[in-house]
Scaffold this motif. Sequence first.
Motif, mmCIF file in Angstrom:
data_model
loop_
_atom_site.group_PDB
_atom_site.id
_atom_site.type_symbol
_atom_site.label_atom_id
_atom_site.label_comp_id
_atom_site.label_asym_id
_atom_site.label_seq_id
_atom_site.Cartn_x
_atom_site.Cartn_y
_atom_site.Cartn_z
ATOM 1 N N TYR A 1 -26.327 -7.767 -13.269
ATOM 2 C CA TYR A 1 -25.640 -8.381 -12.143
ATOM 3 C C TYR A 1 -24.703 -7.363 -11.499
ATOM 4 C CZ TYR A 1 -27.728 -12.654 -13.676
ATOM 5 O OH TYR A 1 -28.652 -13.613 -14.002
ATOM 6 N N ALA A 2 -24.889 -7.162 -10.192
ATOM 7 C CA ALA A 2 -24.137 -6.160 -9.427
ATOM 8 C C ALA A 2 -24.359 -4.787 -10.078
ATOM 9 C CB ALA A 2 -22.662 -6.528 -9.322
ATOM 10 N N PHE A 3 -23.382 -3.914 -9.965
ATOM 11 C CA PHE A 3 -23.460 -2.583 -10.567
ATOM 12 C C PHE A 3 -22.462 -2.531 -11.704
ATOM 13 C CE2 PHE A 3 -24.734 -2.019 -6.100
ATOM 14 C CZ PHE A 3 -25.992 -1.476 -6.296
ATOM 15 N N PRO A 4 -22.675 -1.656 -12.708
ATOM 16 C CA PRO A 4 -21.695 -1.561 -13.795
ATOM 17 C C PRO A 4 -20.287 -1.349 -13.233
ATOM 18 C CG PRO A 4 -23.644 -0.262 -14.307
ATOM 19 C CD PRO A 4 -23.788 -0.715 -12.869
ATOM 20 N N GLY A 5 -19.336 -2.037 -13.807
ATOM 21 C CA GLY A 5 -17.952 -1.930 -13.356
ATOM 22 C C GLY A 5 -17.291 -3.290 -13.261
ATOM 23 N N PRO A 6 -16.195 -3.365 -12.514
ATOM 24 C CA PRO A 6 -15.398 -4.598 -12.470
ATOM 25 C C PRO A 6 -16.154 -5.832 -11.990
ATOM 26 C CG PRO A 6 -14.175 -2.769 -11.511
ATOM 27 C CD PRO A 6 -15.567 -2.270 -11.772
ATOM 28 N N LEU A 7 -16.986 -5.697 -10.956
ATOM 29 C CA LEU A 7 -17.713 -6.868 -10.458
ATOM 30 C C LEU A 7 -18.694 -7.370 -11.516
ATOM 31 C CD1 LEU A 7 -18.385 -8.969 -8.354
ATOM 32 C CD2 LEU A 7 -19.916 -7.299 -7.249
ATOM 33 N N ARG A 8 -19.453 -6.471 -12.146
ATOM 34 C CA ARG A 8 -20.371 -6.920 -13.205
ATOM 35 C C ARG A 8 -19.599 -7.586 -14.333
ATOM 36 N NH1 ARG A 8 -25.056 -3.306 -15.789
ATOM 37 N NH2 ARG A 8 -25.862 -3.600 -13.682
ATOM 38 N N LYS A 9 -18.473 -7.019 -14.688
ATOM 39 C CA LYS A 9 -17.670 -7.598 -15.771
ATOM 40 C C LYS A 9 -17.284 -9.037 -15.438
ATOM 41 C CE LYS A 9 -13.601 -6.770 -18.607
ATOM 42 N NZ LYS A 9 -12.525 -5.862 -18.937
ATOM 43 N N ARG A 10 -16.855 -9.294 -14.193
ATOM 44 C CA ARG A 10 -16.483 -10.653 -13.777
ATOM 45 C C ARG A 10 -17.693 -11.585 -13.780
ATOM 46 N NH1 ARG A 10 -13.987 -8.190 -9.404
ATOM 47 N NH2 ARG A 10 -15.266 -9.373 -7.952
ATOM 48 N N LEU A 11 -18.829 -11.101 -13.272
ATOM 49 C CA LEU A 11 -20.025 -11.945 -13.197
ATOM 50 C C LEU A 11 -20.540 -12.303 -14.586
ATOM 51 C CD1 LEU A 11 -21.908 -10.232 -10.230
ATOM 52 C CD2 LEU A 11 -20.431 -12.257 -10.174
ATOM 53 N N VAL A 12 -20.592 -11.325 -15.480
ATOM 54 C CA VAL A 12 -21.064 -11.585 -16.844
ATOM 55 C C VAL A 12 -20.124 -12.558 -17.551
ATOM 56 C CG1 VAL A 12 -21.463 -10.528 -19.109
ATOM 57 C CG2 VAL A 12 -22.402 -9.455 -17.043
ATOM 58 N N ALA A 13 -18.824 -12.376 -17.364
ATOM 59 C CA ALA A 13 -17.858 -13.297 -17.984
ATOM 60 C C ALA A 13 -18.067 -14.714 -17.466
ATOM 61 C CB ALA A 13 -16.423 -12.826 -17.719
ATOM 62 N N ALA A 14 -18.346 -14.861 -16.161
ATOM 63 C CA ALA A 14 -18.589 -16.188 -15.589
ATOM 64 C C ALA A 14 -19.867 -16.803 -16.155
ATOM 65 C CB ALA A 14 -18.655 -16.102 -14.062
ATOM 66 N N ILE A 15 -20.886 -15.981 -16.380
ATOM 67 C CA ILE A 15 -22.124 -16.478 -17.001
ATOM 68 C C ILE A 15 -21.824 -16.975 -18.408
ATOM 69 C CG2 ILE A 15 -24.389 -15.809 -17.918
ATOM 70 C CD1 ILE A 15 -24.559 -13.849 -15.473
ATOM 71 N N LEU A 16 -21.101 -16.170 -19.187
ATOM 72 C CA LEU A 16 -20.795 -16.537 -20.568
ATOM 73 C C LEU A 16 -19.939 -17.801 -20.661
ATOM 74 C CD1 LEU A 16 -20.168 -12.978 -22.047
ATOM 75 C CD2 LEU A 16 -22.077 -14.526 -22.579
ATOM 76 N N ARG A 17 -19.077 -18.012 -19.668
ATOM 77 C CA ARG A 17 -18.243 -19.226 -19.651
ATOM 78 C C ARG A 17 -18.998 -20.439 -19.127
ATOM 79 N NH1 ARG A 17 -14.511 -15.550 -17.364
ATOM 80 N NH2 ARG A 17 -14.936 -16.448 -15.314
#
Length: 179
Positions: free
Chosen positions: A51-67
């Motif tokens: 999701y997106a590119f590695p970095g802050p945006l991916r981190k937010r998107l992955v966290a939202a998926i996990l939640r």
Amino acid sequence: MSRHDKPAIGSSSAADASFASVAKNADGKTWRVVVPYLYGEEVQVATSGEYAFPGPLRKRLVAAILRGEKTATASLLEEYQRGGEPMPKLGDVEAVIDSAGKPVCLTEVTEVVCSPFAKVTDEHAVAEGEGFTNAEEWRVAHREFWTSREFIADMGEPEVLIDGNTMVVLVSMEVTAKL
């Protein structure tokens, strides 16, 4: 237990991912997945969900998926066409990849719809779990992403014209295992 009779995330068997096995295939794009409580001992092939590119945006998107907040995503149809990648389909399994390249969960596709950019619904925008309250906010953010230098460099030229008729692939998914 068939893959469609899987336990819900948070149930005792779904929460126990210690029995899950995920390994990258030789093609570097797919994963061999064994999750006994979901699929028995049958090996599944999962695509990489980046999701997106590695970095802050991916981190937010992955966290939202996990939640469980991000249950939908969107891509340009042109991405699949240029990359020669198959379109996602109902039941596809995806290994969601974090910024370090590590799989963190598995998702299963529950719906795929191709839609003109202008016809994306408020419901889909909200389901993307990124804080959009309506489709217009979604369109502004996605137009910005899909016209960013990073995205254009990744896609290659010519730049994709993002207008109301640009076709997007809208995918709904559910987390089936946290790794």
